[in-house]
Design a protein around this motif. Sequence first.
Motif, PDB file in Angstrom:
ATOM      1  N   GLY A  96       0.772  -1.240   0.000  1.00 54.50           N
ATOM      2  CA  GLY A  96       0.000   0.000   0.000  1.00 54.50           C
ATOM      3  C   GLY A  96       0.794   1.275   0.000  1.00 54.50           C
ATOM      4  N   THR A  97       2.109   1.195  -0.297  1.00 52.03           N
ATOM      5  CA  THR A  97       2.921   2.426  -0.268  1.00 52.03           C
ATOM      6  C   THR A  97       3.007   3.119  -1.619  1.00 52.03           C
ATOM      7  OG1 THR A  97       4.883   1.019  -0.484  1.00 52.03           O
ATOM      8  CG2 THR A  97       4.323   1.787   1.725  1.00 52.03           C
ATOM      9  N   GLY A  98       2.425   2.546  -2.644  1.00 54.05           N
ATOM     10  CA  GLY A  98       2.360   3.249  -3.926  1.00 54.05           C
ATOM     11  C   GLY A  98       3.294   2.721  -4.996  1.00 54.05           C
ATOM     12  N   LYS A  99       3.747   1.485  -4.876  1.00 59.45           N
ATOM     13  CA  LYS A  99       4.662   0.934  -5.878  1.00 59.45           C
ATOM     14  C   LYS A  99       3.956   0.806  -7.234  1.00 59.45           C
ATOM     15  CE  LYS A  99       5.381  -2.536  -3.072  1.00 59.45           C
ATOM     16  NZ  LYS A  99       4.741  -1.984  -1.863  1.00 59.45           N
ATOM     17  N   SER A 100       2.765   0.218  -7.223  1.00 61.86           N
ATOM     18  CA  SER A 100       2.013   0.067  -8.476  1.00 61.86           C
ATOM     19  C   SER A 100       1.530   1.421  -8.994  1.00 61.86           C
ATOM     20  CB  SER A 100       0.807  -0.865  -8.269  1.00 61.86           C
ATOM     21  OG  SER A 100       1.238  -2.137  -7.848  1.00 61.86           O
ATOM     22  N   TYR A 101       1.238   2.330  -8.070  1.00 56.73           N
ATOM     23  CA  TYR A 101       0.795   3.671  -8.452  1.00 56.73           C
ATOM     24  C   TYR A 101       1.925   4.403  -9.178  1.00 56.73           C
ATOM     25  CZ  TYR A 101      -2.007   7.947  -7.916  1.00 56.73           C
ATOM     26  OH  TYR A 101      -2.761   9.059  -8.151  1.00 56.73           O
ATOM     27  N   GLU A 106       0.247   9.310  11.272  1.00 56.93           N
ATOM     28  CA  GLU A 106       1.614   8.767  11.292  1.00 56.93           C
ATOM     29  C   GLU A 106       1.537   7.238  11.248  1.00 56.93           C
ATOM     30  OE1 GLU A 106       5.643   8.681  11.357  1.00 56.93           O
ATOM     31  OE2 GLU A 106       4.569  10.580  11.597  1.00 56.93           O
ATOM     32  N   GLY A 107       2.320   6.613  10.351  1.00 58.85           N
ATOM     33  CA  GLY A 107       2.310   5.155  10.225  1.00 58.85           C
ATOM     34  C   GLY A 107       1.295   4.629   9.229  1.00 58.85           C
ATOM     35  N   SER A 115      -2.294   3.447   0.867  1.00 56.05           N
ATOM     36  CA  SER A 115      -3.538   2.684   0.737  1.00 56.05           C
ATOM     37  C   SER A 115      -4.462   2.944   1.929  1.00 56.05           C
ATOM     38  CB  SER A 115      -3.204   1.191   0.632  1.00 56.05           C
ATOM     39  OG  SER A 115      -4.366   0.422   0.604  1.00 56.05           O
ATOM     40  N   ASP A 116      -3.878   3.036   3.144  1.00 51.77           N
ATOM     41  CA  ASP A 116      -4.683   3.325   4.339  1.00 51.77           C
ATOM     42  C   ASP A 116      -5.386   4.675   4.205  1.00 51.77           C
ATOM     43  OD1 ASP A 116      -3.827   0.977   5.509  1.00 51.77           O
ATOM     44  OD2 ASP A 116      -2.178   1.925   6.592  1.00 51.77           O
ATOM     45  N   ARG A 156      -7.240   1.956  11.794  1.00 54.49           N
ATOM     46  CA  ARG A 156      -5.883   1.731  12.270  1.00 54.49           C
ATOM     47  C   ARG A 156      -4.959   1.469  11.082  1.00 54.49           C
ATOM     48  NH1 ARG A 156      -8.174   3.538  15.668  1.00 54.49           N
ATOM     49  NH2 ARG A 156      -8.622   2.881  17.813  1.00 54.49           N
ATOM     50  N   PRO A 157      -3.670   1.794  11.217  1.00 51.47           N
ATOM     51  CA  PRO A 157      -2.728   1.503  10.123  1.00 51.47           C
ATOM     52  C   PRO A 157      -2.564   0.004   9.916  1.00 51.47           C
ATOM     53  CG  PRO A 157      -1.553   2.309  12.067  1.00 51.47           C
ATOM     54  CD  PRO A 157      -3.010   2.485  12.343  1.00 51.47           C
ATOM     55  N   THR A 158      -2.292  -0.409   8.692  1.00 53.38           N
ATOM     56  CA  THR A 158      -2.212  -1.836   8.372  1.00 53.38           C
ATOM     57  C   THR A 158      -0.782  -2.360   8.333  1.00 53.38           C
ATOM     58  OG1 THR A 158      -2.229  -1.280   6.015  1.00 53.38           O
ATOM     59  CG2 THR A 158      -4.346  -1.813   7.020  1.00 53.38           C
ATOM     60  N   VAL A 159       0.207  -1.476   8.382  1.00 55.02           N
ATOM     61  CA  VAL A 159       1.610  -1.902   8.327  1.00 55.02           C
ATOM     62  C   VAL A 159       2.174  -1.945   9.742  1.00 55.02           C
ATOM     63  CG1 VAL A 159       3.907  -1.411   7.424  1.00 55.02           C
ATOM     64  CG2 VAL A 159       1.888  -0.907   6.026  1.00 55.02           C
ATOM     65  N   SER A 160       2.731  -3.082  10.131  1.00 53.23           N
ATOM     66  CA  SER A 160       3.264  -3.238  11.484  1.00 53.23           C
ATOM     67  C   SER A 160       4.708  -2.745  11.573  1.00 53.23           C
ATOM     68  CB  SER A 160       3.206  -4.701  11.910  1.00 53.23           C
ATOM     69  OG  SER A 160       4.108  -5.467  11.139  1.00 53.23           O
TER      70      SER A 160
END
Length: 433
Positions: free
Chosen positions: A173-178, A330-331, A335-336, A411-415
């Motif tokens: 969800g950080t935008g690689k495909s975007y 933050e975090g 995608s979130d 809540r954020p999805t990345v741990s």
Amino acid sequence: MYNNFKEKAIEYVKQAVQEDNAGNYVKAFPLYMNALGYFETHLKYEKNPKIKEAITLKFTEYLRRAEEIRSMLDGGSPEPTSNGDAAIATKPKTKSKDGGEGDGENPEHAKLQAGLSSAIVREKPNVKWNDVAGLDSAKQALKEAVILPVKFPQFFTGKRRPWRAFLLYGPPGTGKSYLAKAVATEADSTFFSISSSDLVSKWMGESEKLVSNLFQMARDSAPSIIFIDEIDSLCGQRGEGNESEASRRIKTELLVQMQGVGHNDHKVLVLAATNTPYALDQAIRRRFDKRIYIPLPDLKARQHMFKVHLGDTPNNLTERDFESLARRTEGFSGSDISVCVKDVLFEPVRKTQDAMFFIKTSDGMWVPCGPKQPGAVQITMEELAAKELASKILPPPISRRDFDKVLARQRPTVSTSDLGVHEKFTKEFGEEG
């Protein structure tokens, strides 16, 4: 249990050889393919190295014969058979049974390339560089690889060559495909968007031919870009217990094609994305000149994302509100934030559905309001619709309170552990985006 696979394989081989010797190639081919499938499954479970080696030798022998039969079937078989469709589904072009050359174009290549043609992005996704928040160094490197060689070929003389392979990695969800969509929009190149399902075939030997044809199509239509999403699903570590023979062959072919031996590939860029860079085969990883970490968005990037996703939807948020939202998230991944805004976009609709009072505006539209607002009329959305005023109902603009309501439950999805893995990989093999 796994002995059953070997027994079934031997049974199919006997039938295949019998049909083969009788010249019934259309029947023999699918029997060989079934046998190969059972042998492949048996190899996954066989622990004895000598037996494994013996089966592998037989597997190779039967595979070679199956490929020869596919070649012979190129001229087409006149005899009808229940297995005919399976037998000729992937037949290649070589020589016909009578030894004569077939007609013009290789039908195998035509078939494979027709299957890959759907991977060509013919319409620009309309994602500009400016739509991608942050990631300045990643965008700069991609511009050097994609834009400059096409617009300014004179820059790349002597030893200066464009980058040929990029790996974009980071949490989901950080935008690689975007970012890849932005490349497709901005580049004046043929863009191939590939997933594992495009390259994995149930037919033995066809997957690597799909890889080979993909690169050949890219060379033929250069300048071109091959984008492979979730490349880890194709190129995991070799030697893993669940790795199939087909998977190994795809990886080998991809390595050969990315090496570009015997080809002029300076106008073909390979762009790949993964959420799990450590899962990639080491040899594949080394083929990428640039390995760029796409991290979670920073404060400014998050602020920009809220604005982009909200777009021109009516709202009464101020610049200070957007700054506050960025600080509170933050975090969060891109995608979130996208999911958050999508949820917020429905808040005015929910208010309209639940409203008990509406006010009529000067332009004849009905907007939900509080009971004490001057001009408020006690009526529901359903009652307005019953009066044939459905097209006159307008949801209120989005407010800061709508975001507060949604963020209270999201809540954020990345741990933190996910981030640690990617940061460790960056220190060892990558660079910051």
